[in-house]
Design a protein around this motif. Sequence first.
Motif, PDB file in Angstrom:
ATOM      1  N   ASP A 280       0.815  -1.220   0.000  1.00  0.00           N
ATOM      2  CA  ASP A 280       0.000   0.000   0.000  1.00  0.00           C
ATOM      3  C   ASP A 280       0.849   1.269   0.000  1.00  0.00           C
ATOM      4  OD1 ASP A 280      -2.263  -1.546   0.007  1.00  0.00           O
ATOM      5  OD2 ASP A 280      -2.671  -1.292   2.150  1.00  0.00           O
ATOM      6  N   LYS A 281       2.151   1.102  -0.020  1.00  0.00           N
ATOM      7  CA  LYS A 281       3.078   2.239  -0.068  1.00  0.00           C
ATOM      8  C   LYS A 281       3.423   2.488  -1.526  1.00  0.00           C
ATOM      9  CE  LYS A 281       4.861   4.220   3.555  1.00  0.00           C
ATOM     10  NZ  LYS A 281       4.247   5.409   4.009  1.00  0.00           N
ATOM     11  N   GLY A 282       3.432   3.721  -1.922  1.00  0.00           N
ATOM     12  CA  GLY A 282       3.726   4.035  -3.314  1.00  0.00           C
ATOM     13  C   GLY A 282       5.198   3.967  -3.659  1.00  0.00           C
ATOM     14  N   SER A 283       5.484   3.964  -4.932  1.00  0.00           N
ATOM     15  CA  SER A 283       6.785   4.092  -5.579  1.00  0.00           C
ATOM     16  C   SER A 283       7.579   2.791  -5.640  1.00  0.00           C
ATOM     17  CB  SER A 283       7.617   5.206  -4.945  1.00  0.00           C
ATOM     18  OG  SER A 283       8.780   4.783  -4.344  1.00  0.00           O
ATOM     19  N   GLY A 284       8.061   2.548  -6.839  1.00  0.00           N
ATOM     20  CA  GLY A 284       8.929   1.400  -7.071  1.00  0.00           C
ATOM     21  C   GLY A 284      10.217   1.502  -6.274  1.00  0.00           C
ATOM     22  N   ALA A 285      10.686   2.733  -6.046  1.00  0.00           N
ATOM     23  CA  ALA A 285      11.911   2.923  -5.263  1.00  0.00           C
ATOM     24  C   ALA A 285      11.724   2.380  -3.851  1.00  0.00           C
ATOM     25  CB  ALA A 285      12.300   4.394  -5.231  1.00  0.00           C
ATOM     26  N   ASN A 286      10.568   2.628  -3.247  1.00  0.00           N
ATOM     27  CA  ASN A 286      10.281   2.072  -1.920  1.00  0.00           C
ATOM     28  C   ASN A 286      10.256   0.554  -1.962  1.00  0.00           C
ATOM     29  OD1 ASN A 286      10.041   4.324  -0.227  1.00  0.00           O
ATOM     30  ND2 ASN A 286       7.994   4.726  -0.962  1.00  0.00           N
ATOM     31  N   TRP A 287       9.580  -0.001  -2.939  1.00  0.00           N
ATOM     32  CA  TRP A 287       9.456  -1.454  -3.017  1.00  0.00           C
ATOM     33  C   TRP A 287      10.822  -2.116  -3.146  1.00  0.00           C
ATOM     34  CZ3 TRP A 287       4.967  -1.203  -7.070  1.00  0.00           C
ATOM     35  CH2 TRP A 287       3.815  -0.759  -6.427  1.00  0.00           C
TER      36      TRP A 287
ATOM     37  N   PRO B  74      17.837  -3.932 -10.784  1.00  0.00           N
ATOM     38  CA  PRO B  74      17.126  -3.228  -9.713  1.00  0.00           C
ATOM     39  C   PRO B  74      16.982  -1.731  -9.969  1.00  0.00           C
ATOM     40  CG  PRO B  74      19.319  -3.820  -8.992  1.00  0.00           C
ATOM     41  CD  PRO B  74      19.115  -4.485 -10.315  1.00  0.00           C
ATOM     42  N   SER B  75      17.802  -1.168 -10.853  1.00  0.00           N
ATOM     43  CA  SER B  75      17.702   0.267 -11.150  1.00  0.00           C
ATOM     44  C   SER B  75      16.607   0.578 -12.163  1.00  0.00           C
ATOM     45  CB  SER B  75      19.037   0.793 -11.681  1.00  0.00           C
ATOM     46  OG  SER B  75      19.263   0.299 -12.989  1.00  0.00           O
ATOM     47  N   GLN B  76      15.958  -0.437 -12.684  1.00  0.00           N
ATOM     48  CA  GLN B  76      14.968  -0.256 -13.749  1.00  0.00           C
ATOM     49  C   GLN B  76      13.872   0.750 -13.379  1.00  0.00           C
ATOM     50  OE1 GLN B  76      13.304  -3.935 -15.035  1.00  0.00           O
ATOM     51  NE2 GLN B  76      12.049  -3.019 -16.600  1.00  0.00           N
TER      52      GLN B  76
ATOM     53  N   MET C  77      19.666   9.472 -10.222  1.00  0.00           N
ATOM     54  CA  MET C  77      20.996   8.874 -10.343  1.00  0.00           C
ATOM     55  C   MET C  77      21.627   8.713  -8.960  1.00  0.00           C
ATOM     56  SD  MET C  77      21.736   7.748 -13.234  1.00  0.00           S
ATOM     57  CE  MET C  77      23.424   7.365 -12.829  1.00  0.00           C
ATOM     58  N   GLU C  78      21.417   9.694  -8.101  1.00  0.00           N
ATOM     59  CA  GLU C  78      21.937   9.591  -6.734  1.00  0.00           C
ATOM     60  C   GLU C  78      21.286   8.419  -6.007  1.00  0.00           C
ATOM     61  OE1 GLU C  78      21.179  13.433  -5.075  1.00  0.00           O
ATOM     62  OE2 GLU C  78      22.622  14.419  -6.392  1.00  0.00           O
ATOM     63  N   ALA C  79      19.997   8.214  -6.221  1.00  0.00           N
ATOM     64  CA  ALA C  79      19.298   7.087  -5.591  1.00  0.00           C
ATOM     65  C   ALA C  79      19.835   5.766  -6.111  1.00  0.00           C
ATOM     66  CB  ALA C  79      17.795   7.196  -5.842  1.00  0.00           C
ATOM     67  N   VAL C  80      20.111   5.676  -7.407  1.00  0.00           N
ATOM     68  CA  VAL C  80      20.681   4.455  -7.983  1.00  0.00           C
ATOM     69  C   VAL C  80      22.057   4.195  -7.374  1.00  0.00           C
ATOM     70  CG1 VAL C  80      21.582   3.405 -10.111  1.00  0.00           C
ATOM     71  CG2 VAL C  80      19.378   4.580 -10.130  1.00  0.00           C
ATOM     72  N   GLU C  81      22.867   5.224  -7.275  1.00  0.00           N
ATOM     73  CA  GLU C  81      24.198   5.073  -6.675  1.00  0.00           C
ATOM     74  C   GLU C  81      24.099   4.647  -5.221  1.00  0.00           C
ATOM     75  OE1 GLU C  81      26.594   8.546  -7.426  1.00  0.00           O
ATOM     76  OE2 GLU C  81      26.256   8.405  -9.592  1.00  0.00           O
ATOM     77  N   ARG C  82      23.151   5.198  -4.472  1.00  0.00           N
ATOM     78  CA  ARG C  82      22.953   4.786  -3.071  1.00  0.00           C
ATOM     79  C   ARG C  82      22.535   3.324  -2.990  1.00  0.00           C
ATOM     80  NH1 ARG C  82      20.731   9.912  -2.424  1.00  0.00           N
ATOM     81  NH2 ARG C  82      18.623   9.119  -2.712  1.00  0.00           N
TER      82      ARG C  82
ATOM     83  N   THR D 164      22.487  -8.358 -12.813  1.00  0.00           N
ATOM     84  CA  THR D 164      22.458  -8.065 -14.244  1.00  0.00           C
ATOM     85  C   THR D 164      21.847  -6.676 -14.337  1.00  0.00           C
ATOM     86  OG1 THR D 164      20.325  -9.174 -14.494  1.00  0.00           O
ATOM     87  CG2 THR D 164      22.286 -10.473 -14.976  1.00  0.00           C
ATOM     88  N   GLU D 165      22.528  -5.801 -15.022  1.00  0.00           N
ATOM     89  CA  GLU D 165      22.156  -4.393 -14.927  1.00  0.00           C
ATOM     90  C   GLU D 165      22.525  -3.647 -16.197  1.00  0.00           C
ATOM     91  OE1 GLU D 165      20.475  -1.448 -13.976  1.00  0.00           O
ATOM     92  OE2 GLU D 165      20.582  -2.616 -12.139  1.00  0.00           O
ATOM     93  N   HIS D 166      21.646  -2.726 -16.622  1.00  0.00           N
ATOM     94  CA  HIS D 166      21.935  -1.850 -17.757  1.00  0.00           C
ATOM     95  C   HIS D 166      22.632  -0.574 -17.308  1.00  0.00           C
ATOM     96  CE1 HIS D 166      19.991  -4.114 -20.922  1.00  0.00           C
ATOM     97  NE2 HIS D 166      18.995  -4.354 -20.092  1.00  0.00           N
ATOM     98  N   ALA D 167      22.346  -0.126 -16.108  1.00  0.00           N
ATOM     99  CA  ALA D 167      22.981   1.097 -15.614  1.00  0.00           C
ATOM    100  C   ALA D 167      24.489   0.855 -15.510  1.00  0.00           C
ATOM    101  CB  ALA D 167      22.422   1.474 -14.250  1.00  0.00           C
ATOM    102  N   ASN D 168      25.234   1.843 -15.928  1.00  0.00           N
ATOM    103  CA  ASN D 168      26.688   1.743 -15.880  1.00  0.00           C
ATOM    104  C   ASN D 168      27.204   2.961 -15.136  1.00  0.00           C
ATOM    105  OD1 ASN D 168      29.322   1.057 -16.257  1.00  0.00           O
ATOM    106  ND2 ASN D 168      29.342   1.401 -18.453  1.00  0.00           N
TER     107      ASN D 168
END
Length: 175
Positions: free
Chosen positions: A56-63, A94-96, A114-119, A140-144
Amino acid sequence: SKEDRLYAVMSIINSYMNGNWKQTLDLEDAEAIISFDPKRLQVYIASDNNYVPLCDKGSGANWVGYHLLLHFALHKYFIKHNCPIPRFLFLDQPSQIYFPSDRSDINGIPSHDMEAVERMFSFIFDRTQELEGSFQVILTEHANINKPVFQENVLEVWLNGQKLIPEEWYVNEIE
């Protein structure tokens, strides 16, 4: 009793999630108390007299962030108590959540994303190091990310015909 033992184990796992780990991720309600209910297989966030399931919490970043906390807390417990659980975690992109599917580069990604991905990657690297070689994370990741800690951990770059599963493994089978 079995219930008491489960409660004790979950208290330890929940304490790992509520330690300083969650401060390094970009989480909504990072000051809240996080708990995992093994009977419901649900993560809960308790704050200001609310007990909210993660669904029930929003955002993929939270999940992603809360699930990373749970995975590492569980594995830390399993390793410390020598449980017969495989000692690896496989994460696929996971950065998707930060990269829209219609964008092929990261130039238009807001700097806070980008800062969130780096964290997130720092969190993964730090937790893996804390477990002193007893746990492996396969990403496995696309972010570089152009940071030494990230680049030092890249083992393969699958571009220009390079693939996870080489064609010669299956082309003859198809023909």
